[in-house]
Design a protein around this motif. Structure first.
Motif, PDB file in Angstrom:
ATOM      1  N   TYR A  94      40.643 114.166  24.093  1.00 13.86           N
ATOM      2  CA  TYR A  94      39.742 113.128  23.056  1.00 13.86           C
ATOM      3  C   TYR A  94      39.564 113.679  21.728  1.00 13.86           C
ATOM      4  N   TYR A  95      39.738 112.935  20.763  1.00 11.90           N
ATOM      5  CA  TYR A  95      39.695 113.209  19.340  1.00 11.90           C
ATOM      6  C   TYR A  95      38.906 112.536  18.560  1.00 11.90           C
ATOM      7  N   CYS A  96      38.229 113.433  17.854  1.00  6.34           N
ATOM      8  CA  CYS A  96      37.166 112.585  16.580  1.00  6.34           C
ATOM      9  C   CYS A  96      38.032 112.529  15.429  1.00  6.34           C
ATOM     10  N   ALA A  97      37.591 111.410  14.702  1.00  9.44           N
ATOM     11  CA  ALA A  97      38.209 111.181  13.393  1.00  9.44           C
ATOM     12  C   ALA A  97      37.130 110.512  12.525  1.00  9.44           C
ATOM     13  N   ALA A  98      37.436 111.057  10.798  1.00 13.40           N
ATOM     14  CA  ALA A  98      36.430 110.689  10.035  1.00 13.40           C
ATOM     15  C   ALA A  98      37.084 109.527   9.055  1.00 13.40           C
ATOM     16  N   ALA A  99      36.393 108.467   8.543  1.00 13.70           N
ATOM     17  CA  ALA A  99      36.887 107.600   7.734  1.00 13.70           C
ATOM     18  C   ALA A  99      36.188 107.799   6.318  1.00 13.70           C
ATOM     19  N   SER A 100      36.670 107.779   5.373  1.00 15.68           N
ATOM     20  CA  SER A 100      35.829 107.861   4.088  1.00 15.68           C
ATOM     21  C   SER A 100      35.180 106.655   3.751  1.00 15.68           C
ATOM     22  N   ARG A 101      35.500 105.631   4.273  1.00 15.85           N
ATOM     23  CA  ARG A 101      35.023 104.354   4.150  1.00 15.85           C
ATOM     24  C   ARG A 101      33.865 104.258   5.223  1.00 15.85           C
ATOM     25  N   GLY A 102      32.858 104.814   4.812  1.00 12.13           N
ATOM     26  CA  GLY A 102      31.466 104.903   5.810  1.00 12.13           C
ATOM     27  C   GLY A 102      30.998 103.819   6.486  1.00 12.13           C
ATOM     28  N   TRP A 103      31.365 102.432   6.007  1.00 11.84           N
ATOM     29  CA  TRP A 103      30.882 101.097   6.464  1.00 11.84           C
ATOM     30  C   TRP A 103      31.845 100.734   7.578  1.00 11.84           C
ATOM     31  N   ILE A 104      32.890 101.133   7.665  1.00  5.00           N
ATOM     32  CA  ILE A 104      33.731 100.532   8.811  1.00  5.00           C
ATOM     33  C   ILE A 104      33.381 100.779  10.120  1.00  5.00           C
ATOM     34  N   ASN A 105      33.858 100.029  11.030  1.00  2.00           N
ATOM     35  CA  ASN A 105      33.429 100.154  12.460  1.00  2.00           C
ATOM     36  C   ASN A 105      34.608  99.620  13.341  1.00  2.00           C
ATOM     37  N   THR A 106      35.683 100.505  13.167  1.00  2.00           N
ATOM     38  CA  THR A 106      36.789  99.938  13.765  1.00  2.00           C
ATOM     39  C   THR A 106      37.428 100.950  14.931  1.00  2.00           C
ATOM     40  N   LEU A 107      38.179 100.557  15.963  1.00  2.00           N
ATOM     41  CA  LEU A 107      38.876 101.532  16.548  1.00  2.00           C
ATOM     42  C   LEU A 107      40.383 101.360  16.218  1.00  2.00           C
ATOM     43  N   ILE A 108      40.662 101.146  14.991  1.00  2.00           N
ATOM     44  CA  ILE A 108      42.085 101.325  14.698  1.00  2.00           C
ATOM     45  C   ILE A 108      42.373 102.720  14.181  1.00  2.00           C
ATOM     46  N   PRO A 109      43.319 103.593  14.750  1.00  2.00           N
ATOM     47  CA  PRO A 109      43.387 104.965  14.188  1.00  2.00           C
ATOM     48  C   PRO A 109      43.683 104.972  12.602  1.00  2.00           C
ATOM     49  N   GLU A 110      44.509 103.781  12.098  1.00  2.00           N
ATOM     50  CA  GLU A 110      45.129 104.057  10.655  1.00  2.00           C
ATOM     51  C   GLU A 110      43.946 103.910   9.769  1.00  2.00           C
ATOM     52  N   ALA A 111      42.764 103.195  10.262  1.00  2.00           N
ATOM     53  CA  ALA A 111      41.650 103.586   9.295  1.00  2.00           C
ATOM     54  C   ALA A 111      40.989 104.818   8.966  1.00  2.00           C
ATOM     55  N   TYR A 112      41.024 105.911   9.844  1.00  2.00           N
ATOM     56  CA  TYR A 112      40.678 107.025   9.613  1.00  2.00           C
ATOM     57  C   TYR A 112      41.676 108.113   9.056  1.00  2.00           C
ATOM     58  N   ASP A 113      40.846 108.917   8.071  1.00  2.00           N
ATOM     59  CA  ASP A 113      41.587 109.530   7.339  1.00  2.00           C
ATOM     60  C   ASP A 113      41.676 111.038   7.677  1.00  2.00           C
ATOM     61  N   TYR A 114      40.854 111.833   8.732  1.00  2.00           N
ATOM     62  CA  TYR A 114      40.890 112.849   9.024  1.00  2.00           C
ATOM     63  C   TYR A 114      40.636 113.036  10.630  1.00  2.00           C
ATOM     64  N   TRP A 115      41.309 114.145  11.185  1.00  2.00           N
ATOM     65  CA  TRP A 115      41.297 114.136  12.362  1.00  2.00           C
ATOM     66  C   TRP A 115      40.913 115.593  13.129  1.00  2.00           C
TER      67      TRP A 115
END
Length: 125
Positions: A94-115
């Motif tokens: 299991y991995y957590c990831a952070a997206a700089s676009r804080g409003w997104i609510n998606t399960l698409i990995p490409e939307a996330y910037d840091y892992w």
């Protein structure tokens, strides 16, 4: 240095529970959407759950709805994934990831910037 560290994985029997934590350092967690993903051997990475920066909106994969709950404590710079009624098919890293676009609510990995580096969850009798 921006860093995400997962913890809380382990071996649990079917029907059991685990709580995963994703701790952030080097950045302000408040501004980031967070997603949880998992990858089982021989399978593609799949989205499990996500939460917006405010914590108001959450999203779950159909396979975990009603069993998993995502939450966040921005003061502690930590996001949690409470996993109940675990099944053998939940076994994965299991991995957590952070997206700089804080409003997104998606399960698409490409939307996330840091892992993070991941934590192993094994559900077995």
């Amino acid at each position: 240095q921006l860093q995400l560290v997962e913890s809380g994985g382990g071996l649990v029997q079917p029907g059991g529970s685990l709580r995963l934590s994703c701790a952030a350092s080097g950045f302000t967690l408040d501004d980031y959407a967070i997603g949880w993903f998992r990858q089982a051997p021989g399978k593609e990475r799949e989205g499990v759950s996500s939460i917006t920066s405010s914590g108001i909106s959450t999203n779950y994969a159909d396979s975990v709805k009603g069993r998993f709950t995502i939450s966040r404590d921005n003061a502690k710079k930590t996001v949690y994934l409470q996993m109940n009624s675990l099944k053998p098919e939940d076994t994965a890293v299991y991995y957590c990831a952070a997206a700089s676009r804080g409003w997104i609510n998606t399960l698409i990995p490409e939307a996330y910037d840091y892992w993070g580096q991941g934590t192993q969850v094994t559900v077995s009798a």
